[in-house]
Design an enzyme around this catalytic site. Structure first.
Site, PDB file in Angstrom:
ATOM      1  N   CYS A  28      -5.793   1.443  -2.581  1.00  0.00           N
ATOM      2  CA  CYS A  28      -5.043   2.623  -2.763  1.00  0.00           C
ATOM      3  C   CYS A  28      -4.068   2.840  -4.166  1.00  0.00           C
ATOM      4  O   CYS A  28      -3.603   3.759  -4.213  1.00  0.00           O
ATOM      5  CB  CYS A  28      -4.084   2.852  -1.513  1.00  0.00           C
ATOM      6  SG  CYS A  28      -2.860   1.351  -1.615  1.00  0.00           S
ATOM      7  N   CYS A  31      -2.306  -2.700  -3.580  1.00  0.00           N
ATOM      8  CA  CYS A  31      -3.496  -2.796  -2.721  1.00  0.00           C
ATOM      9  C   CYS A  31      -4.612  -2.355  -4.023  1.00  0.00           C
ATOM     10  O   CYS A  31      -4.338  -1.464  -4.802  1.00  0.00           O
ATOM     11  CB  CYS A  31      -3.439  -1.978  -1.760  1.00  0.00           C
ATOM     12  SG  CYS A  31      -5.071  -1.436  -1.033  1.00  0.00           S
ATOM     13  N   CYS A  34      -2.883   4.895   2.681  1.00  0.00           N
ATOM     14  CA  CYS A  34      -4.138   3.974   2.335  1.00  0.00           C
ATOM     15  C   CYS A  34      -5.075   3.676   3.688  1.00  0.00           C
ATOM     16  O   CYS A  34      -4.577   3.737   4.857  1.00  0.00           O
ATOM     17  CB  CYS A  34      -3.583   2.348   2.049  1.00  0.00           C
ATOM     18  SG  CYS A  34      -4.956   1.366   1.566  1.00  0.00           S
ATOM     19  N   CYS A  41       0.805  -1.418   0.014  1.00  0.00           N
ATOM     20  CA  CYS A  41       0.035   0.184  -0.182  1.00  0.00           C
ATOM     21  C   CYS A  41       0.816   1.360   0.072  1.00  0.00           C
ATOM     22  O   CYS A  41       2.199   1.309   0.402  1.00  0.00           O
ATOM     23  CB  CYS A  41      -1.081  -0.106   1.310  1.00  0.00           C
ATOM     24  SG  CYS A  41      -2.026  -1.133   1.339  1.00  0.00           S
TER      25      CYS A  41
HETATM   26 ZN   LIG Z   1      -3.883   0.047   0.258  1.00  0.00          ZN
END
Ligand SMILES: [Zn+2]
Length: 191
Positions: A65, A62, A35, A31
């Site tokens: 994000c 991810c 995030c 991330c």
């Molecule tokens: Zn994330």
């Protein structure tokens, strides 16, 4: 791990985006610092300085994000920060000035940028957040008085709550609760 990096992860600080990425060993997902996914346990975190390093180490970007896409611009980052503050503090009597102070910008600037980027003023986002929290409480805490829920999610009075709830959701809080409780009972009968 460096203390400032950990703090950036916990507080989801967009100002650190692009400076580093963090992977979570239990999920194999990585991330951006900003995030808003669940805060991992520090012992499960691995820090990377680039997307390529994270992918080479076997982590997936991810979906929330999107660390593999272009980072947020400063205005988008500010709006994300403001949402973050409201998500955290919606139950308090929060004012635009309070949010702006947290983010070290002027209320005017915050309002203008938020409106342009998010399409609604911060106050609308805050009300929406409070109503969402109320919906959850109405549906799951059947015995709790509605006035109690209204105050707990940040409304000043139950009448202000009722009016706002009706406007956003399209029915009264008690109707919403009745509908939800009935559908739960039906599910139980069906089981
Ligand atoms: Zn994330």
């Amino acid at each position: 791990m460096d203390e400032s990096l950990w703090r950036a992860i916990v507080r989801c600080e967009p100002t650190f985006d692009g400076q580093f990425f963090y992977g979570v060993v239990t999920t194999r997902v990585f991330c951006r610092p900003s995030c808003r996914s669940r805060t991992p346990r520090p012992e499960n975190v691995r820090i990377f300085t680039s997307v390529d390093d994270a992918i080479a180490a076997g982590f997936r970007p991810c979906k929330r994000c999107r660390p593999d896409e272009d980072p947020l611009g400063p205005d988008e980052a500010l709006v994300e920060c403001a949402k973050r503050v409201m998500d955290r503090l919606y139950s308090a009597p929060l004012k635009l000035g309070d949010i702006a102070r947290e983010l070290a910008v002027s209320p005017y600037h915050l309002h203008r940028v938020f409106r342009r980027v998010a399409g609604t003023p911060p106050a609308a986002y805050l009300l929406q957040t409070r109503v969402e929290a109320a919906k959850k409480a109405l549906a799951t805490e059947c015995g709790r008085p509605i006035t109690d829920i209204a105050l707990a999610v940040g409304f000043r009075s139950s009448s202000h709550f009722s009016t706002t709830f009706r406007r956003i959701v399209g029915c009264s809080p008690s109707r919403y609760r009745a509908l939800h409780v009935r559908s739960q009972a039906e599910q139980e009968v069906a089981r």
